[in-house]
Design a protein around this motif. Structure first.
Motif, PDB file in Angstrom:
ATOM      1  N   GLU A   1      -1.860  -3.888  -3.442  1.00  0.00           N
ATOM      2  CA  GLU A   1      -0.928  -4.722  -4.074  1.00  0.00           C
ATOM      3  C   GLU A   1      -1.321  -6.151  -3.755  1.00  0.00           C
ATOM      4  O   GLU A   1      -2.422  -6.335  -2.660  1.00  0.00           O
ATOM      5  CB  GLU A   1       0.325  -4.696  -3.445  1.00  0.00           C
ATOM      6  CG  GLU A   1       1.245  -3.634  -3.347  1.00  0.00           C
ATOM      7  CD  GLU A   1       1.848  -3.213  -4.827  1.00  0.00           C
ATOM      8  OE1 GLU A   1       2.071  -4.072  -5.469  1.00  0.00           O
ATOM      9  OE2 GLU A   1       2.508  -1.884  -4.915  1.00  0.00           O
ATOM     10  N   PRO A   2      -1.172  -7.219  -4.686  1.00  0.00           N
ATOM     11  CA  PRO A   2      -1.730  -8.685  -4.310  1.00  0.00           C
ATOM     12  C   PRO A   2      -1.141  -8.852  -3.151  1.00  0.00           C
ATOM     13  O   PRO A   2       0.117  -8.889  -2.929  1.00  0.00           O
ATOM     14  CB  PRO A   2      -1.076  -9.332  -5.523  1.00  0.00           C
ATOM     15  CG  PRO A   2      -0.670  -8.389  -6.710  1.00  0.00           C
ATOM     16  CD  PRO A   2      -0.479  -7.178  -6.005  1.00  0.00           C
ATOM     17  N   SER A   3      -1.758  -9.576  -2.284  1.00  0.00           N
ATOM     18  CA  SER A   3      -1.392 -10.060  -0.771  1.00  0.00           C
ATOM     19  C   SER A   3      -0.395 -11.191  -1.063  1.00  0.00           C
ATOM     20  O   SER A   3       0.614 -11.179  -0.151  1.00  0.00           O
ATOM     21  CB  SER A   3      -2.390 -10.278   0.282  1.00  0.00           C
ATOM     22  OG  SER A   3      -2.979 -11.493  -0.249  1.00  0.00           O
ATOM     23  N   SER A   4      -0.285 -11.983  -2.086  1.00  0.00           N
ATOM     24  CA  SER A   4       0.488 -12.834  -2.482  1.00  0.00           C
ATOM     25  C   SER A   4       2.072 -12.370  -2.614  1.00  0.00           C
ATOM     26  O   SER A   4       3.079 -12.990  -2.260  1.00  0.00           O
ATOM     27  CB  SER A   4       0.231 -13.940  -3.613  1.00  0.00           C
ATOM     28  OG  SER A   4       0.126 -13.143  -4.697  1.00  0.00           O
ATOM     29  N   GLU A   5       2.098 -10.999  -3.227  1.00  0.00           N
ATOM     30  CA  GLU A   5       3.175 -10.507  -3.490  1.00  0.00           C
ATOM     31  C   GLU A   5       3.820  -9.590  -2.301  1.00  0.00           C
ATOM     32  O   GLU A   5       4.882  -9.537  -1.800  1.00  0.00           O
ATOM     33  CB  GLU A   5       3.209  -9.624  -4.767  1.00  0.00           C
ATOM     34  CG  GLU A   5       2.862 -10.379  -6.058  1.00  0.00           C
ATOM     35  CD  GLU A   5       2.768  -9.948  -7.234  1.00  0.00           C
ATOM     36  OE1 GLU A   5       3.091  -8.582  -7.402  1.00  0.00           O
ATOM     37  OE2 GLU A   5       2.142 -10.324  -8.055  1.00  0.00           O
ATOM     38  N   ILE A   6       2.966  -8.693  -1.802  1.00  0.00           N
ATOM     39  CA  ILE A   6       3.420  -7.663  -0.755  1.00  0.00           C
ATOM     40  C   ILE A   6       2.208  -7.683   0.020  1.00  0.00           C
ATOM     41  O   ILE A   6       1.299  -6.936   0.061  1.00  0.00           O
ATOM     42  CB  ILE A   6       3.623  -6.389  -1.245  1.00  0.00           C
ATOM     43  CG1 ILE A   6       4.698  -6.440  -2.373  1.00  0.00           C
ATOM     44  CG2 ILE A   6       3.757  -5.444  -0.153  1.00  0.00           C
ATOM     45  CD1 ILE A   6       5.047  -4.953  -2.940  1.00  0.00           C
ATOM     46  N   PRO A   7       2.070  -8.679   1.035  1.00  0.00           N
ATOM     47  CA  PRO A   7       0.784  -8.982   1.819  1.00  0.00           C
ATOM     48  C   PRO A   7       0.673  -7.661   2.900  1.00  0.00           C
ATOM     49  O   PRO A   7      -0.647  -7.389   3.150  1.00  0.00           O
ATOM     50  CB  PRO A   7       1.320 -10.120   2.988  1.00  0.00           C
ATOM     51  CG  PRO A   7       2.591 -10.448   2.761  1.00  0.00           C
ATOM     52  CD  PRO A   7       3.133  -9.737   1.405  1.00  0.00           C
ATOM     53  N   GLU A   8       1.721  -7.012   3.055  1.00  0.00           N
ATOM     54  CA  GLU A   8       1.418  -5.786   4.028  1.00  0.00           C
ATOM     55  C   GLU A   8       0.513  -4.683   3.271  1.00  0.00           C
ATOM     56  O   GLU A   8      -0.301  -3.875   3.914  1.00  0.00           O
ATOM     57  CB  GLU A   8       2.968  -5.067   4.168  1.00  0.00           C
ATOM     58  CG  GLU A   8       3.772  -5.911   5.164  1.00  0.00           C
ATOM     59  CD  GLU A   8       4.318  -6.949   4.387  1.00  0.00           C
ATOM     60  OE1 GLU A   8       5.278  -7.873   5.012  1.00  0.00           O
ATOM     61  OE2 GLU A   8       4.340  -7.262   3.181  1.00  0.00           O
ATOM     62  N   LEU A   9       0.560  -4.843   2.058  1.00  0.00           N
ATOM     63  CA  LEU A   9      -0.372  -3.690   1.230  1.00  0.00           C
ATOM     64  C   LEU A   9      -1.751  -4.435   0.461  1.00  0.00           C
ATOM     65  O   LEU A   9      -1.923  -3.908  -0.500  1.00  0.00           O
ATOM     66  CB  LEU A   9       0.366  -2.828   0.312  1.00  0.00           C
ATOM     67  CG  LEU A   9       0.893  -1.471   0.987  1.00  0.00           C
ATOM     68  CD1 LEU A   9       2.447  -2.075   1.832  1.00  0.00           C
ATOM     69  CD2 LEU A   9       1.025  -0.459   0.006  1.00  0.00           C
ATOM     70  N   GLY A  10      -1.773  -5.532   1.057  1.00  0.00           N
ATOM     71  CA  GLY A  10      -2.747  -6.767   0.126  1.00  0.00           C
ATOM     72  C   GLY A  10      -3.974  -6.910   1.084  1.00  0.00           C
ATOM     73  O   GLY A  10      -4.885  -7.559   0.469  1.00  0.00           O
ATOM     74  N   SER A  11      -4.139  -6.261   2.351  1.00  0.00           N
ATOM     75  CA  SER A  11      -5.302  -6.502   2.715  1.00  0.00           C
ATOM     76  C   SER A  11      -6.093  -5.289   3.383  1.00  0.00           C
ATOM     77  O   SER A  11      -5.489  -4.173   3.261  1.00  0.00           O
ATOM     78  CB  SER A  11      -5.083  -7.179   4.393  1.00  0.00           C
ATOM     79  OG  SER A  11      -4.337  -6.397   5.192  1.00  0.00           O
ATOM     80  N   PHE A  12      -7.380  -5.430   3.473  1.00  0.00           N
ATOM     81  CA  PHE A  12      -8.198  -4.218   3.729  1.00  0.00           C
ATOM     82  C   PHE A  12      -9.501  -4.340   4.480  1.00  0.00           C
ATOM     83  O   PHE A  12      -9.708  -5.701   4.759  1.00  0.00           O
ATOM     84  CB  PHE A  12      -8.683  -3.595   2.165  1.00  0.00           C
ATOM     85  CG  PHE A  12      -9.364  -4.665   1.415  1.00  0.00           C
ATOM     86  CD1 PHE A  12     -10.771  -4.977   1.684  1.00  0.00           C
ATOM     87  CD2 PHE A  12      -8.756  -5.590   0.513  1.00  0.00           C
ATOM     88  CE1 PHE A  12     -11.390  -5.918   0.912  1.00  0.00           C
ATOM     89  CE2 PHE A  12      -9.479  -6.373  -0.303  1.00  0.00           C
ATOM     90  CZ  PHE A  12     -10.764  -6.602  -0.127  1.00  0.00           C
ATOM     91  N   ALA A  13     -10.065  -3.443   4.967  1.00  0.00           N
ATOM     92  CA  ALA A  13     -11.430  -3.538   5.819  1.00  0.00           C
ATOM     93  C   ALA A  13     -12.377  -2.899   4.970  1.00  0.00           C
ATOM     94  O   ALA A  13     -12.103  -1.878   4.270  1.00  0.00           O
ATOM     95  CB  ALA A  13     -11.193  -3.029   7.229  1.00  0.00           C
ATOM     96  N   ILE A  14     -13.688  -3.377   4.889  1.00  0.00           N
ATOM     97  CA  ILE A  14     -14.799  -2.596   4.263  1.00  0.00           C
ATOM     98  C   ILE A  14     -15.573  -2.144   5.419  1.00  0.00           C
ATOM     99  O   ILE A  14     -16.365  -2.733   5.980  1.00  0.00           O
ATOM    100  CB  ILE A  14     -15.266  -3.409   3.524  1.00  0.00           C
ATOM    101  CG1 ILE A  14     -14.614  -3.960   2.427  1.00  0.00           C
ATOM    102  CG2 ILE A  14     -16.588  -2.885   2.577  1.00  0.00           C
ATOM    103  CD1 ILE A  14     -15.120  -5.358   1.135  1.00  0.00           C
ATOM    104  N   ARG A  15     -15.952  -0.646   5.152  1.00  0.00           N
ATOM    105  CA  ARG A  15     -16.862   0.036   6.275  1.00  0.00           C
ATOM    106  C   ARG A  15     -17.968   0.581   5.285  1.00  0.00           C
ATOM    107  O   ARG A  15     -17.928   1.269   4.454  1.00  0.00           O
ATOM    108  CB  ARG A  15     -15.918   0.812   7.074  1.00  0.00           C
ATOM    109  CG  ARG A  15     -15.193  -0.024   7.902  1.00  0.00           C
ATOM    110  CD  ARG A  15     -14.357   1.259   8.955  1.00  0.00           C
ATOM    111  NE  ARG A  15     -15.120   1.916   9.981  1.00  0.00           N
ATOM    112  CZ  ARG A  15     -15.842   1.597  10.998  1.00  0.00           C
ATOM    113  NH1 ARG A  15     -15.591   0.223  11.384  1.00  0.00           N
ATOM    114  NH2 ARG A  15     -16.328   2.348  11.728  1.00  0.00           N
ATOM    115  N   ASP A  16     -18.962   0.583   6.241  1.00  0.00           N
ATOM    116  CA  ASP A  16     -20.167   1.220   5.592  1.00  0.00           C
ATOM    117  C   ASP A  16     -21.277   1.340   6.871  1.00  0.00           C
ATOM    118  O   ASP A  16     -21.136   0.605   7.961  1.00  0.00           O
ATOM    119  CB  ASP A  16     -21.068   0.444   4.896  1.00  0.00           C
ATOM    120  CG  ASP A  16     -22.130   0.939   4.030  1.00  0.00           C
ATOM    121  OD1 ASP A  16     -22.254   2.284   4.062  1.00  0.00           O
ATOM    122  OD2 ASP A  16     -23.034   0.168   3.464  1.00  0.00           O
TER     123      ASP A  16
END
Length: 421
Positions: free
Chosen positions: A390-405
């Motif tokens: 989700e867009p973090s401006s609307e539902i911040p709880e589902l709008g952030s992520f980490a990128i791993r490699d």
């Protein structure tokens, strides 16, 4: 649970700056850990030749962590102040644990940044502050720790405060939303009681500052979003998905939809702590049973929401990312694994749209050819398989992520907009 309002509190900062000791001290001073447990840890610490680690041991209760003397997983601990009921998200300081730091910080409302008075701003202090800012932590309490090691010198304190203020300015963290406190987690100065060792300091002590945090509005008015952690089959009940409600509310009788699996039905029962409940809200860990949904229909990483306002599934999404470490450069076409809520999905960076100046957030370059460690950028991303985000401006709880490699966290970010599939 207590009847006080709840806050998730992240404890962040560089490794060895005393985070675990501070947490142990907070739990002890608020009566969350009885004296005899501390005594027991003290004896154990002394036997292992690590006298002084007893408060840290309260947190690092994994045997492996004691041997290594570092914090590995995010330990959840609770304590009460006069005003709030806190859950501490203790964020590890070591580099390889930054992913945990990200999942921890993205659940926190506010944070305590621990900076050692004898060491000042260290590389991870910088990284954690930047992450806290990107992931939307609002208020920062800065504990200038280990004041006992600098003889409670006001000059040393002021020096570190100005270093941290400089850092906050660089990442555009409002310094007016930050409070500084000289503390010694080890000795207990200015944690629960005002210390005679710092007569020059007249601001709030740590527990006062925690009490003065603004109350966070629980996201009950947002639609239900419940990322699935596991799916169990329980005899007599059937399929039971389990997860933490991030936003909204769930009651038996609700019609729900699971995305991106695209199945749904009516919620028959909701359980918390092995007891049936008729209501669950943000922050509650629940198991629930949905009529007509089988074990193979849904999986970890799905998100449950109302049937009439189902979770968004992204064809592509635009995000703001911060590259923390990458051995070379990131270009369009790069496909690492994105960790968003409970989902882990390979995603391709389709285009690099803008490179940002991390100190000001202004656009430094349109359509850059590449981005590298330390850069902040706006990118367009295409998940390789369906991903609910989700867009973090609307539902911040589902709008952030980490990128791993390559076994490490490359970047962290937040979703700006979603192009739905």
């Amino acid at each position: 649970m207590s009847d006080k309002p709840h806050q998730n509190l992240a404890i962040i900062g560089h490794v060895d700056h005393g985070k675990s000791t501070l947490v142990g001290r907070l739990l002890f001073e608020t009566g969350s850990v009885p004296e005899h447990v501390i005594e027991q840890h003290r004896e154990e610490a002394e036997e292992k030749g690590k006298g002084g680690f007893e408060f840290a041991y309260v947190m690092d209760n994994l045997a492996e962590e004691r041997e290594r003397g570092v914090t590995i997983d995010i330990a959840h601990q609770e304590f009460d102040t006069d005003k709030y009921y806190f859950t501490i998200v203790d964020c590890p300081g070591h580099r390889d644990f930054v992913k945990n730091m990200i999942t921890g910080a993205s659940q926190a409302d506010n944070a305590v940044l621990v900076v050692a008075a004898d060491d000042g701003v260290a590389p991870q202090t910088r990284e954690h502050v930047f992450l806290a800012r990107t992931l939307g932590i609002n208020e920062l309490i800065i504990g200038i720790n280990k004041m006992d090691l600098v003889d409670y010198s006001e000059d040393s304190y002021k020096e570190v405060v100005s270093e941290v203020e400089e850092l906050l300015k660089q990442v555009r963290f409002g310094t007016e939303d930050a409070s500084f406190i000289p503390i010694s987690a080890f000795e207990g100065d200015n944690i629960a009681e005002r210390s005679d060792n710092t007569p020059w300091y007249d601001g709030d002590i740590l527990l006062e500052a925690l009490n003065n945090l603004p109350e966070s509005e629980p996201p009950t008015d947002a639609p239900l979003r419940l990322p699935i952690q596991d799916v169990y089959t329980i005899s007599g009940i059937g399929t039971v998905p389990v997860g933490r409600i991030e936003t909204g509310e769930m009651t038996p009788g609700d019609n729900v939809s699971f995305q991106p699996s695209d199945v749904g039905g009516e919620v028959k029962t909701v359980e918390m702590h092995h007891e049936e409940v008729d209501y669950a809200g943000p922050g509650d860990n629940v198991g629930f049973n949905v009529r007509g949904v089988g074990k193979d229909d849904i999986r970890r990483g799905d998100v449950c929401g109302p049937a009439d306002d189902p979770p968004t599934v992204a064809e592509t999404f635009q995000a703001q990312v911060v590259v923390m470490q990458h051995p070379s450069v990131i270009t369009a076409g790069y496909t690492p694994v994105f960790h968003a809520h409970t989902a882990q999905v390979a995603c391709t960076v389709e285009s690099l749209d803008q490179k940002l100046d991390p100190s000001s957030g202004e656009v430094a370059e349109e359509n850059p050819d590449f981005i590298k460690s330390g850069d902040a950028a706006i990118v367009t991303v295409r998940p390789q398989k369906p991903l609910s985000i989700e867009p973090s401006s609307e539902i911040p709880e589902l709008g952030s992520f980490a990128i791993r490699d390559m076994g490490q966290t490359i970047a962290a970010g937040k979703v700006l907009s979603v192009n739905e599939r």
